[in-house]
Design a protein around this motif. Structure first.
Motif, PDB file in Angstrom:
ATOM      1  N   GLY A  78     -18.297 -60.672  20.243  1.00 43.03           N
ATOM      2  CA  GLY A  78     -19.288 -60.904  19.204  1.00 43.03           C
ATOM      3  C   GLY A  78     -18.741 -60.726  17.808  1.00 43.03           C
ATOM      4  O   GLY A  78     -17.556 -60.496  17.579  1.00 43.03           O
ATOM      5  N   ALA A  79     -19.630 -60.824  16.844  1.00 43.72           N
ATOM      6  CA  ALA A  79     -19.258 -60.797  15.423  1.00 43.72           C
ATOM      7  C   ALA A  79     -18.599 -59.492  15.018  1.00 43.72           C
ATOM      8  O   ALA A  79     -17.789 -59.460  14.082  1.00 43.72           O
ATOM      9  CB  ALA A  79     -20.485 -61.061  14.554  1.00 43.72           C
ATOM     10  N   ASP A  80     -18.923 -58.403  15.691  1.00 42.23           N
ATOM     11  CA  ASP A  80     -18.348 -57.108  15.302  1.00 42.23           C
ATOM     12  C   ASP A  80     -16.837 -57.072  15.504  1.00 42.23           C
ATOM     13  O   ASP A  80     -16.133 -56.280  14.872  1.00 42.23           O
ATOM     14  CB  ASP A  80     -18.985 -55.976  16.127  1.00 42.23           C
ATOM     15  CG  ASP A  80     -20.438 -55.753  15.748  1.00 42.23           C
ATOM     16  OD1 ASP A  80     -20.837 -56.222  14.652  1.00 42.23           O
ATOM     17  OD2 ASP A  80     -21.164 -55.149  16.546  1.00 42.23           O
ATOM     18  N   ALA A  81     -16.328 -57.919  16.415  1.00 35.59           N
ATOM     19  CA  ALA A  81     -14.898 -57.918  16.693  1.00 35.59           C
ATOM     20  C   ALA A  81     -14.120 -58.849  15.762  1.00 35.59           C
ATOM     21  O   ALA A  81     -12.899 -58.855  15.780  1.00 35.59           O
ATOM     22  CB  ALA A  81     -14.648 -58.337  18.144  1.00 35.59           C
ATOM     23  N   LYS A  82     -14.838 -59.624  14.958  1.00 37.29           N
ATOM     24  CA  LYS A  82     -14.197 -60.561  14.032  1.00 37.29           C
ATOM     25  C   LYS A  82     -14.316 -60.022  12.621  1.00 37.29           C
ATOM     26  O   LYS A  82     -15.418 -59.734  12.147  1.00 37.29           O
ATOM     27  CB  LYS A  82     -14.846 -61.944  14.135  1.00 37.29           C
ATOM     28  CG  LYS A  82     -14.636 -62.617  15.470  1.00 37.29           C
ATOM     29  CD  LYS A  82     -15.455 -63.890  15.596  1.00 37.29           C
ATOM     30  CE  LYS A  82     -14.998 -64.935  14.599  1.00 37.29           C
ATOM     31  NZ  LYS A  82     -15.720 -66.210  14.778  1.00 37.29           N
ATOM     32  N   HIS A  83     -13.197 -59.883  11.956  1.00 37.93           N
ATOM     33  CA  HIS A  83     -13.177 -59.277  10.629  1.00 37.93           C
ATOM     34  C   HIS A  83     -13.152 -60.370   9.569  1.00 37.93           C
ATOM     35  O   HIS A  83     -12.463 -61.375   9.696  1.00 37.93           O
ATOM     36  CB  HIS A  83     -11.952 -58.378  10.501  1.00 37.93           C
ATOM     37  CG  HIS A  83     -11.845 -57.366  11.602  1.00 37.93           C
ATOM     38  ND1 HIS A  83     -12.651 -56.263  11.678  1.00 37.93           N
ATOM     39  CD2 HIS A  83     -11.035 -57.317  12.699  1.00 37.93           C
ATOM     40  CE1 HIS A  83     -12.346 -55.562  12.761  1.00 37.93           C
ATOM     41  NE2 HIS A  83     -11.377 -56.185  13.394  1.00 37.93           N
ATOM     42  N   SER A  84     -13.922 -60.130   8.504  1.00 33.95           N
ATOM     43  CA  SER A  84     -13.976 -61.132   7.435  1.00 33.95           C
ATOM     44  C   SER A  84     -12.622 -61.276   6.752  1.00 33.95           C
ATOM     45  O   SER A  84     -12.269 -62.351   6.283  1.00 33.95           O
ATOM     46  CB  SER A  84     -15.058 -60.746   6.410  1.00 33.95           C
ATOM     47  OG  SER A  84     -14.779 -59.459   5.865  1.00 33.95           O
ATOM     48  N   MET A  85     -11.848 -60.191   6.697  1.00 34.65           N
ATOM     49  CA  MET A  85     -10.511 -60.229   6.107  1.00 34.65           C
ATOM     50  C   MET A  85      -9.523 -59.548   7.050  1.00 34.65           C
ATOM     51  O   MET A  85      -9.263 -58.346   6.929  1.00 34.65           O
ATOM     52  CB  MET A  85     -10.506 -59.555   4.737  1.00 34.65           C
ATOM     53  CG  MET A  85     -11.241 -60.340   3.656  1.00 34.65           C
ATOM     54  SD  MET A  85     -10.486 -61.970   3.350  1.00 34.65           S
ATOM     55  CE  MET A  85      -8.911 -61.471   2.653  1.00 34.65           C
ATOM     56  N   PRO A  86      -8.976 -60.269   8.020  1.00 38.88           N
ATOM     57  CA  PRO A  86      -8.014 -59.658   8.957  1.00 38.88           C
ATOM     58  C   PRO A  86      -6.819 -59.018   8.261  1.00 38.88           C
ATOM     59  O   PRO A  86      -6.263 -58.041   8.759  1.00 38.88           O
ATOM     60  CB  PRO A  86      -7.578 -60.842   9.824  1.00 38.88           C
ATOM     61  CG  PRO A  86      -8.701 -61.820   9.737  1.00 38.88           C
ATOM     62  CD  PRO A  86      -9.254 -61.677   8.358  1.00 38.88           C
ATOM     63  N   LEU A  87      -6.423 -59.550   7.083  1.00 44.93           N
ATOM     64  CA  LEU A  87      -5.284 -58.984   6.361  1.00 44.93           C
ATOM     65  C   LEU A  87      -5.536 -57.518   6.012  1.00 44.93           C
ATOM     66  O   LEU A  87      -4.683 -56.652   6.253  1.00 44.93           O
ATOM     67  CB  LEU A  87      -5.031 -59.788   5.085  1.00 44.93           C
ATOM     68  CG  LEU A  87      -4.000 -59.200   4.113  1.00 44.93           C
ATOM     69  CD1 LEU A  87      -2.623 -59.146   4.764  1.00 44.93           C
ATOM     70  CD2 LEU A  87      -3.956 -60.003   2.821  1.00 44.93           C
ATOM     71  N   PHE A  88      -6.690 -57.223   5.426  1.00 47.48           N
ATOM     72  CA  PHE A  88      -6.991 -55.844   5.051  1.00 47.48           C
ATOM     73  C   PHE A  88      -7.106 -54.948   6.278  1.00 47.48           C
ATOM     74  O   PHE A  88      -6.702 -53.782   6.256  1.00 47.48           O
ATOM     75  CB  PHE A  88      -8.288 -55.788   4.240  1.00 47.48           C
ATOM     76  CG  PHE A  88      -8.206 -56.518   2.929  1.00 47.48           C
ATOM     77  CD1 PHE A  88      -6.988 -56.684   2.280  1.00 47.48           C
ATOM     78  CD2 PHE A  88      -9.346 -57.053   2.346  1.00 47.48           C
ATOM     79  CE1 PHE A  88      -6.908 -57.354   1.071  1.00 47.48           C
ATOM     80  CE2 PHE A  88      -9.280 -57.730   1.131  1.00 47.48           C
ATOM     81  CZ  PHE A  88      -8.057 -57.886   0.501  1.00 47.48           C
ATOM     82  N   GLU A  89      -7.657 -55.506   7.349  1.00 45.39           N
ATOM     83  CA  GLU A  89      -7.840 -54.715   8.565  1.00 45.39           C
ATOM     84  C   GLU A  89      -6.502 -54.348   9.199  1.00 45.39           C
ATOM     85  O   GLU A  89      -6.294 -53.218   9.641  1.00 45.39           O
ATOM     86  CB  GLU A  89      -8.700 -55.503   9.551  1.00 45.39           C
ATOM     87  CG  GLU A  89      -9.157 -54.707  10.761  1.00 45.39           C
ATOM     88  CD  GLU A  89     -10.133 -53.594  10.424  1.00 45.39           C
ATOM     89  OE1 GLU A  89     -10.283 -52.677  11.266  1.00 45.39           O
ATOM     90  OE2 GLU A  89     -10.728 -53.628   9.321  1.00 45.39           O
ATOM     91  N   VAL A  90      -5.572 -55.293   9.235  1.00 46.79           N
ATOM     92  CA  VAL A  90      -4.281 -54.996   9.851  1.00 46.79           C
ATOM     93  C   VAL A  90      -3.491 -54.016   8.997  1.00 46.79           C
ATOM     94  O   VAL A  90      -2.772 -53.151   9.532  1.00 46.79           O
ATOM     95  CB  VAL A  90      -3.492 -56.293  10.105  1.00 46.79           C
ATOM     96  CG1 VAL A  90      -2.811 -56.817   8.860  1.00 46.79           C
ATOM     97  CG2 VAL A  90      -2.455 -56.085  11.211  1.00 46.79           C
TER      98      VAL A  90
END
Length: 446
Positions: free
Chosen positions: A231-243
């Motif tokens: 679901g949406a909780d597993a998708k990050h709006s900015m994967p760069l910041f998350e990684v």
């Protein structure tokens, strides 16, 4: 990061027959994509210095300018890694790969149509460098997706073997590009310099069409589909910041691992052609060394990937990095002999053995460093940032050292330094291979 996090999120893996089709399609797609990117490196060593960067009577100065354009393409690769990592983590691995091939194919074909310096002056190198930037952006998103389309569909205990096949496609692209220039050079010299050099670039239009057809039929990865189902909780709006928040150490380790593999390979493959011209070795002998060693490396990559499943990613990668340090001086000494068998041996040691051990292990190693929801971005970021100062600058630095000292020994020292940096990174990394970890746990329990 725990072992579980490294291997979780794989979802329902495809059956063996479908996995074999994915591997075959990925090899073909990668070979076609990297054929385009590697053409510039071969052309920079052989023709671009004369046609686009004429700088007087010193051929090394023109080659230096051509390799500066080569480095520009690498400077753009982190941008492509961030852009297509975002697309790959948000929208899917396959969609990102189709886009990278489309952009790369268009830029490479356009290079074959460019006017030369003699025809339009400074516009010629300016347009060439601009297209190289476009190539760099596409290449920055290519490697991570090409690796993940296999590694995320492979069983964890055989991930090293299967994901190494993605690098067979990369090496195959180099063989194709070197072979295209080898055949073009069979033309009379005047014809080759006038229009023959354009043929490998213009031929990319057919390669582009075939690559798009192949990639459009690929399924997305089991890991990405598992993230989608969460679901949406597993998708990050900015994967760069998350990684960067969750995996800063892993990004740095990936960069360190990449230095020797990437920097060493472009000295062995791109700069070596210019060095051969400097010491008077025929270009066809040097190109034969490239093609032979890279052809043998097609097999060694898969062997080392399989070996990393058995004994671990770290020892195999360490073998390659140490080997790079060991062959740093003998590689150029063997070229200096002008003896074809020794020149071929030099390329085999540098490419098929040392580089093969590192690049065969790297796809699985990098995949296992990052969690699935940010994996494309993490892999691309570590891989492409390092490519700027490793592969992008290594031919430029090596040519500058050769021009300054008129000798190969400073280049050998530089090559050994690249190997030492990756040795340190390997020693700081944790083992990620499932089989090696299981054996270690059994040994500890005993």
């Amino acid at each position: 990061m725990t072992t579980a996090s490294m291997t979780s999120g794989s979802g329902r893996l495809p059956p063996k027959r479908q996995l074999q089709r994915i591997v075959a399609a990925s090899i073909a797609g990668n070979a076609l994509q990297w054929y385009d990117f590697f053409l510039y490196g071969t052309a920079a060593a052989l023709v671009f210095s004369k046609l686009f960067f004429p700088t007087g009577t010193d051929p090394l100065t023109g080659t230096l300018a051509a390799f500066a354009g080569f480095a520009v393409g690498f400077a753009a690769r982190p941008v492509g890694g961030i852009l297509f990592g975002h697309i790959g983590d948000r929208l899917g691995r396959k969609r990102a790969l189709v886009l990278t091939l489309t952009i790369m194919g268009g830029a490479t074909f356009a290079m074959g149509l460019l006017p030369t310096y003699e025809q339009v002056g400074l516009w010629a190198p300016a347009l060439l460098v601009a297209l190289r930037l476009v190539q760099g952006i596409a290449a920055g998103g290519e490697w991570g997706g090409g690796v993940l389309i296999i590694s995320e569909n492979a069983p964890p205990e055989r991930r090293g073997f299967f994901s190494a096949w993605s690098q067979v496609g990369v090496a195959g692209g180099f063989v194709l590009s070197a072979g295209a220039f080898y055949l073009a050079q069979l033309l009379p010299d005047d014809a080759f310099m006038s229009w023959g050099w354009r043929l490998p670039f213009l031929g990319s239009i057919a390669i582009f069409a075939l690559g798009i057809y192949i990639r459009a039929k690929l399924p997305d990865t089991a890991a990405f589909e598992a993230v989608q189902k969460e679901g949406a909780d597993a998708k990050h709006s900015m994967p760069l910041f998350e990684v960067l928040r969750r995996h800063p150490r892993e990004v740095l380790l990936a960069m360190g691992l990449r230095v020797a593999e990437n920097g060493g390979s472009y000295i062995f493959l791109a700069f070596a052609l210019a060095y051969g011209k400097f010491v008077g070795v025929a270009s066809d002998v040097m190109l034969l060394g490239v093609m032979l060693s890279m052809t043998v490396e097609l097999a060694s990559i898969v062997f080392f990937g399989h070996l990393s499943d058995r004994i671990g990613r770290k020892p195999v990668f360490l073998f390659g990095a140490i080997g790079l340090v060991v062959v740093a001086f003998p590689f150029f000494w063997m070229i200096d002999t002008h003896q074809t068998p020794l020149i071929l041996l030099a390329f085999l040691l540098g490419n098929a053995l040392c580089h093969g051990a590192m690049v065969g292990t790297m796809p699985a190693f990098f995949t296992e460093l990052f969690d699935p929801d940010v994996r494309y971005t993490g892999v691309a970021l570590g891989h492409e940032i390092a490519s700027v100062f490793a592969g992008g600058l290594s031919p430029l630095i090596a040519t500058a050292l050769l021009a300054s000292f008129q000798s190969s020994w400073p280049v050998s020292l530089y090559l050994a330094g690249l190997g030492l940096m990756s040795i340190i990174a390997v020693l700081c990394a944790r083992e990620t291979a499932v089989n090696a970890l299981a054996r270690r746990q059994v040994g500890a329990a005993a």
